[in-house]
Design a protein around this motif. Structure first.
Motif, mmCIF file in Angstrom:
data_model
loop_
_atom_site.group_PDB
_atom_site.id
_atom_site.type_symbol
_atom_site.label_atom_id
_atom_site.label_comp_id
_atom_site.label_asym_id
_atom_site.label_seq_id
_atom_site.Cartn_x
_atom_site.Cartn_y
_atom_site.Cartn_z
ATOM 1 N N LEU A 11 -22.257 9.925 9.288
ATOM 2 C CA LEU A 11 -21.219 9.881 8.252
ATOM 3 C C LEU A 11 -19.851 10.001 8.917
ATOM 4 N N VAL A 12 -18.954 9.110 8.551
ATOM 5 C CA VAL A 12 -17.626 9.112 9.148
ATOM 6 C C VAL A 12 -16.611 8.723 8.082
ATOM 7 N N GLN A 13 -15.396 9.186 8.233
ATOM 8 C CA GLN A 13 -14.345 8.805 7.295
ATOM 9 C C GLN A 13 -13.800 7.419 7.633
ATOM 10 N N ALA A 14 -13.253 6.776 6.645
ATOM 11 C CA ALA A 14 -12.633 5.468 6.862
ATOM 12 C C ALA A 14 -11.596 5.574 7.976
ATOM 13 N N GLY A 15 -11.608 4.574 8.846
ATOM 14 C CA GLY A 15 -10.720 4.577 10.006
ATOM 15 C C GLY A 15 -11.334 5.190 11.239
ATOM 16 N N GLY A 16 -12.464 5.844 11.068
ATOM 17 C CA GLY A 16 -13.122 6.505 12.176
ATOM 18 C C GLY A 16 -13.981 5.574 13.012
ATOM 19 N N SER A 17 -14.699 6.178 13.964
ATOM 20 C CA SER A 17 -15.509 5.402 14.899
ATOM 21 C C SER A 17 -16.890 6.023 15.047
ATOM 22 N N LEU A 18 -17.837 5.180 15.404
ATOM 23 C CA LEU A 18 -19.187 5.595 15.758
ATOM 24 C C LEU A 18 -19.679 4.693 16.875
ATOM 25 N N SER A 61 -19.788 -11.346 14.110
ATOM 26 C CA SER A 61 -19.476 -11.842 12.785
ATOM 27 C C SER A 61 -17.974 -11.740 12.574
ATOM 28 N N ASP A 62 -17.481 -12.402 11.553
ATOM 29 C CA ASP A 62 -16.053 -12.335 11.259
ATOM 30 C C ASP A 62 -15.635 -10.900 10.958
ATOM 31 N N SER A 63 -16.476 -10.173 10.228
ATOM 32 C CA SER A 63 -16.115 -8.802 9.850
ATOM 33 C C SER A 63 -16.133 -7.850 11.040
ATOM 34 N N ALA A 64 -16.892 -8.187 12.066
ATOM 35 C CA ALA A 64 -16.999 -7.327 13.247
ATOM 36 C C ALA A 64 -15.941 -7.643 14.300
ATOM 37 N N SER A 85 -12.351 1.514 13.515
ATOM 38 C CA SER A 85 -11.616 1.159 12.288
ATOM 39 C C SER A 85 -12.583 0.925 11.139
ATOM 40 N N LEU A 86 -13.507 1.834 10.972
ATOM 41 C CA LEU A 86 -14.560 1.653 9.977
ATOM 42 C C LEU A 86 -14.010 1.680 8.565
ATOM 43 N N LYS A 87 -14.646 0.887 7.717
ATOM 44 C CA LYS A 87 -14.266 0.770 6.313
ATOM 45 C C LYS A 87 -15.470 1.160 5.452
ATOM 46 N N PRO A 88 -15.226 1.578 4.217
ATOM 47 C CA PRO A 88 -16.359 1.900 3.344
ATOM 48 C C PRO A 88 -17.346 0.739 3.210
ATOM 49 N N GLU A 89 -16.869 -0.480 3.271
ATOM 50 C CA GLU A 89 -17.772 -1.626 3.154
ATOM 51 C C GLU A 89 -18.643 -1.840 4.380
ATOM 52 N N ASP A 90 -18.408 -1.079 5.444
ATOM 53 C CA ASP A 90 -19.299 -1.112 6.603
ATOM 54 C C ASP A 90 -20.532 -0.230 6.396
ATOM 55 N N THR A 91 -20.562 0.516 5.312
ATOM 56 C CA THR A 91 -21.713 1.367 5.019
ATOM 57 C C THR A 91 -22.965 0.521 4.875
#
Length: 122
Positions: A11-18, A61-64, A85-91
């Protein structure tokens, strides 16, 4: 029997990294490509990134593109996916794959890991 084992989700906040990892128990010359797909609830499995084990050529992919980076270790049996730069839609559940050739189609791959969950909160 090749096994792929993923790790690194969370679990990470938006903008974070994994950083996700995938290690193959054994690979033959036919497993030229390793990479990642993802599947969000209610959606189809989609291509994220792949890398050629022999020469390191990468596909995104374009999103990546410009946010995620795929790489491999020197032994070439482990691949990494740096998510930034993770976004909620990357869930999604992220799955590692190994196969004979690059493809954006999930059906092209017979070797899959069990998946690792990535959740991005807003």
């Amino acid at each position: 029997q090749v096994q792929l084992v993923e790790s690194g989700g969370g679990l990470v906040q938006a903008g974070g990294s994994l950083r996700l990892s995938c290690t193959a128990s054994s690979l033959t010359f036919s497993s030229i490509v390793m990479g990642w797909f993802r599947q969000a609830p209610g959606k189809e499995r989609e291509f994220v990134a792949q890398i050629r084990r022999n020469n390191g050529v990468t596909y995104y992919s374009d999103s990546a593109t410009n946010r995620f980076t795929i790489s491999r270790d020197s032994g070439r049996n482990t691949v990494f996916l740096q998510l930034s730069s993770l976004k909620p839609e990357d869930t999604a559940t992220y799955y590692c794959v190994a196969g004979a050739a690059y493809s954006r189609l999930p059906d092209a791959f017979q070797i899959w890991g069990q998946g690792t969950q990535v959740t991005v909160s807003s």
